[in-house]
Design a protein around this motif. Sequence first.
Motif, PDB file in Angstrom:
ATOM      1  N   TYR A 176       0.986  -1.252  -0.131  1.00  0.00           N
ATOM      2  CA  TYR A 176       0.182   0.092  -0.271  1.00  0.00           C
ATOM      3  C   TYR A 176       0.664   1.411   0.000  1.00  0.00           C
ATOM      4  O   TYR A 176       1.599   1.345   0.931  1.00  0.00           O
ATOM      5  CB  TYR A 176      -1.304   0.153   1.414  1.00  0.00           C
ATOM      6  CG  TYR A 176      -1.881  -1.084   1.246  1.00  0.00           C
ATOM      7  CD1 TYR A 176      -3.201  -0.774   0.561  1.00  0.00           C
ATOM      8  CD2 TYR A 176      -1.938  -2.638   1.219  1.00  0.00           C
ATOM      9  CE1 TYR A 176      -3.891  -2.454   0.116  1.00  0.00           C
ATOM     10  CE2 TYR A 176      -3.339  -3.294   1.594  1.00  0.00           C
ATOM     11  CZ  TYR A 176      -3.808  -2.113   0.693  1.00  0.00           C
ATOM     12  OH  TYR A 176      -4.865  -3.991   0.728  1.00  0.00           O
ATOM     13  N   ASP A 177       0.659   2.072  -1.294  1.00  0.00           N
ATOM     14  CA  ASP A 177       1.413   3.328  -1.699  1.00  0.00           C
ATOM     15  C   ASP A 177       0.935   4.286  -0.967  1.00  0.00           C
ATOM     16  O   ASP A 177      -0.307   4.777  -0.880  1.00  0.00           O
ATOM     17  CB  ASP A 177       1.650   3.432  -2.908  1.00  0.00           C
ATOM     18  CG  ASP A 177       2.396   4.278  -3.186  1.00  0.00           C
ATOM     19  OD1 ASP A 177       3.506   5.035  -2.809  1.00  0.00           O
ATOM     20  OD2 ASP A 177       1.780   5.114  -3.412  1.00  0.00           O
TER      21      ASP A 177
ATOM     22  N   TYR B 207      -6.226   5.724   8.810  1.00  0.00           N
ATOM     23  CA  TYR B 207      -7.542   4.872   7.996  1.00  0.00           C
ATOM     24  C   TYR B 207      -6.684   3.630   7.714  1.00  0.00           C
ATOM     25  O   TYR B 207      -7.107   2.614   7.968  1.00  0.00           O
ATOM     26  CB  TYR B 207      -8.319   5.376   7.155  1.00  0.00           C
ATOM     27  CG  TYR B 207      -8.985   4.788   5.765  1.00  0.00           C
ATOM     28  CD1 TYR B 207     -10.531   4.615   6.659  1.00  0.00           C
ATOM     29  CD2 TYR B 207      -9.053   4.203   5.501  1.00  0.00           C
ATOM     30  CE1 TYR B 207     -10.683   3.585   6.412  1.00  0.00           C
ATOM     31  CE2 TYR B 207      -8.975   2.872   4.972  1.00  0.00           C
ATOM     32  CZ  TYR B 207     -10.707   2.258   5.446  1.00  0.00           C
ATOM     33  OH  TYR B 207     -11.730   1.707   4.443  1.00  0.00           O
ATOM     34  N   ALA B 208      -5.355   3.751   7.518  1.00  0.00           N
ATOM     35  CA  ALA B 208      -4.312   2.391   6.918  1.00  0.00           C
ATOM     36  C   ALA B 208      -4.601   1.531   8.281  1.00  0.00           C
ATOM     37  O   ALA B 208      -4.417   0.464   7.766  1.00  0.00           O
ATOM     38  CB  ALA B 208      -3.306   2.666   6.378  1.00  0.00           C
TER      39      ALA B 208
ATOM     40  N   LYS C 104      -5.907  -2.367   9.284  1.00  0.00           N
ATOM     41  CA  LYS C 104      -5.633  -2.733  10.148  1.00  0.00           C
ATOM     42  C   LYS C 104      -4.337  -3.291   9.276  1.00  0.00           C
ATOM     43  O   LYS C 104      -3.416  -4.838  10.137  1.00  0.00           O
ATOM     44  CB  LYS C 104      -5.994  -4.078  10.407  1.00  0.00           C
ATOM     45  CG  LYS C 104      -7.357  -3.958  11.506  1.00  0.00           C
ATOM     46  CD  LYS C 104      -6.871  -3.449  12.153  1.00  0.00           C
ATOM     47  CE  LYS C 104      -8.821  -3.115  13.235  1.00  0.00           C
ATOM     48  NZ  LYS C 104      -8.647  -1.834  14.416  1.00  0.00           N
ATOM     49  N   LEU C 105      -3.441  -2.281   8.547  1.00  0.00           N
ATOM     50  CA  LEU C 105      -2.303  -2.574   8.248  1.00  0.00           C
ATOM     51  C   LEU C 105      -1.484  -2.429   9.227  1.00  0.00           C
ATOM     52  O   LEU C 105      -0.803  -1.777  10.013  1.00  0.00           O
ATOM     53  CB  LEU C 105      -1.845  -1.820   7.111  1.00  0.00           C
ATOM     54  CG  LEU C 105      -3.115  -1.322   5.716  1.00  0.00           C
ATOM     55  CD1 LEU C 105      -2.577  -0.319   5.145  1.00  0.00           C
ATOM     56  CD2 LEU C 105      -3.011  -2.514   5.349  1.00  0.00           C
TER      57      LEU C 105
ATOM     58  N   PHE D 223      13.596   8.010  -3.539  1.00  0.00           N
ATOM     59  CA  PHE D 223      13.986   7.209  -2.044  1.00  0.00           C
ATOM     60  C   PHE D 223      12.630   6.415  -2.267  1.00  0.00           C
ATOM     61  O   PHE D 223      11.442   6.778  -2.492  1.00  0.00           O
ATOM     62  CB  PHE D 223      13.931   8.939  -1.045  1.00  0.00           C
ATOM     63  CG  PHE D 223      14.620  10.099  -1.264  1.00  0.00           C
ATOM     64  CD1 PHE D 223      16.135   9.075  -1.148  1.00  0.00           C
ATOM     65  CD2 PHE D 223      14.719  10.913  -1.060  1.00  0.00           C
ATOM     66  CE1 PHE D 223      17.205   9.411  -0.182  1.00  0.00           C
ATOM     67  CE2 PHE D 223      15.915  11.988  -1.252  1.00  0.00           C
ATOM     68  CZ  PHE D 223      16.991  11.161  -0.980  1.00  0.00           C
ATOM     69  N   TRP D 224      12.872   5.026  -1.274  1.00  0.00           N
ATOM     70  CA  TRP D 224      11.845   4.348  -0.372  1.00  0.00           C
ATOM     71  C   TRP D 224      12.029   4.642   0.468  1.00  0.00           C
ATOM     72  O   TRP D 224      12.203   4.823   1.194  1.00  0.00           O
ATOM     73  CB  TRP D 224      12.638   3.239  -1.337  1.00  0.00           C
ATOM     74  CG  TRP D 224      11.460   2.203  -0.962  1.00  0.00           C
ATOM     75  CD1 TRP D 224      11.549   0.933   0.044  1.00  0.00           C
ATOM     76  CD2 TRP D 224       9.993   2.040  -1.474  1.00  0.00           C
ATOM     77  NE1 TRP D 224      10.245  -0.217  -0.319  1.00  0.00           N
ATOM     78  CE2 TRP D 224       9.941   0.760  -0.547  1.00  0.00           C
ATOM     79  CE3 TRP D 224       9.639   1.985  -2.595  1.00  0.00           C
ATOM     80  CZ2 TRP D 224       8.358  -0.117  -1.401  1.00  0.00           C
ATOM     81  CZ3 TRP D 224       8.180   1.846  -2.821  1.00  0.00           C
ATOM     82  CH2 TRP D 224       7.880   0.572  -2.254  1.00  0.00           C
ATOM     83  N   TYR D 225      10.291   4.995   0.393  1.00  0.00           N
ATOM     84  CA  TYR D 225       9.982   5.038   2.617  1.00  0.00           C
ATOM     85  C   TYR D 225       9.210   3.748   2.940  1.00  0.00           C
ATOM     86  O   TYR D 225       8.289   3.747   1.888  1.00  0.00           O
ATOM     87  CB  TYR D 225       9.630   6.218   2.985  1.00  0.00           C
ATOM     88  CG  TYR D 225      10.559   7.652   2.640  1.00  0.00           C
ATOM     89  CD1 TYR D 225      11.259   7.812   3.168  1.00  0.00           C
ATOM     90  CD2 TYR D 225       9.857   7.943   0.975  1.00  0.00           C
ATOM     91  CE1 TYR D 225      12.077   9.321   3.216  1.00  0.00           C
ATOM     92  CE2 TYR D 225      11.264   8.921   0.556  1.00  0.00           C
ATOM     93  CZ  TYR D 225      11.565   9.879   1.805  1.00  0.00           C
ATOM     94  OH  TYR D 225      12.524  10.801   1.885  1.00  0.00           O
ATOM     95  N   GLU D 226       8.944   3.914   3.922  1.00  0.00           N
ATOM     96  CA  GLU D 226       8.189   2.540   4.543  1.00  0.00           C
ATOM     97  C   GLU D 226       7.533   3.538   6.460  1.00  0.00           C
ATOM     98  O   GLU D 226       8.618   4.264   7.020  1.00  0.00           O
ATOM     99  CB  GLU D 226       9.002   1.454   5.334  1.00  0.00           C
ATOM    100  CG  GLU D 226       7.998   0.291   6.420  1.00  0.00           C
ATOM    101  CD  GLU D 226       8.253  -0.856   5.974  1.00  0.00           C
ATOM    102  OE1 GLU D 226       7.751  -1.939   6.239  1.00  0.00           O
ATOM    103  OE2 GLU D 226       9.971  -1.427   6.099  1.00  0.00           O
ATOM    104  N   LEU D 227       6.763   2.912   6.347  1.00  0.00           N
ATOM    105  CA  LEU D 227       5.687   3.794   7.887  1.00  0.00           C
ATOM    106  C   LEU D 227       5.479   2.638   8.444  1.00  0.00           C
ATOM    107  O   LEU D 227       4.283   2.140   7.830  1.00  0.00           O
ATOM    108  CB  LEU D 227       5.096   5.196   7.622  1.00  0.00           C
ATOM    109  CG  LEU D 227       4.517   5.555   9.022  1.00  0.00           C
ATOM    110  CD1 LEU D 227       5.580   5.652  10.293  1.00  0.00           C
ATOM    111  CD2 LEU D 227       3.550   6.065   8.991  1.00  0.00           C
TER     112      LEU D 227
END
Length: 175
Positions: free
Chosen positions: A95-96, A121-122, A127-128, A165-169
Amino acid sequence: MKIYLETERLILREILQEDAEAFFAMDSNPEVVKYVGIKPLTDISQSVKMIESIRNQYIENGIGRWAVVRKEDKKMVGWSGLKLIKEINNHQNIYDLGYRFTPEYWGKGYATETSIAVLNYAFNEMKLNNVFAYADVENYASNHVLKKLGFEEKDTFIDEGDTCFWYELKKENFK
């Protein structure tokens, strides 16, 4: 889909065919699409096709980008939201988080404001466990927003010929 989110100043709702003019006004501007890997649109029919594609994402994936509408005047000022991407940067089915706004609404905090609502919401409704994002390395404004939201820069990759740049949260790091 019928998902509807609200922030202090904005409403996030499904993108509709009636939004084609606002979409075209935004995506025909070279400054808007400078860092997103597409050329400025030249005909409103291109916006109509983009909206059809987004509406298909709602049906196929249960999620897609949402129109951002100002409460004060009901004007669509851009879009924000999640998109399921089947494959990108050696990741599958992620999910981006993304957003795009008409230039006259840049610098007003709308990207941050809508992204917080979308991430809530995500993580709370969908429940991501994590959400990803990417931005052209030269898109300083977008990179600033992602870092402010708590996204961690993981690496860089080439998308449509541009270095991003590639990000993750991760859910536990979202405040």
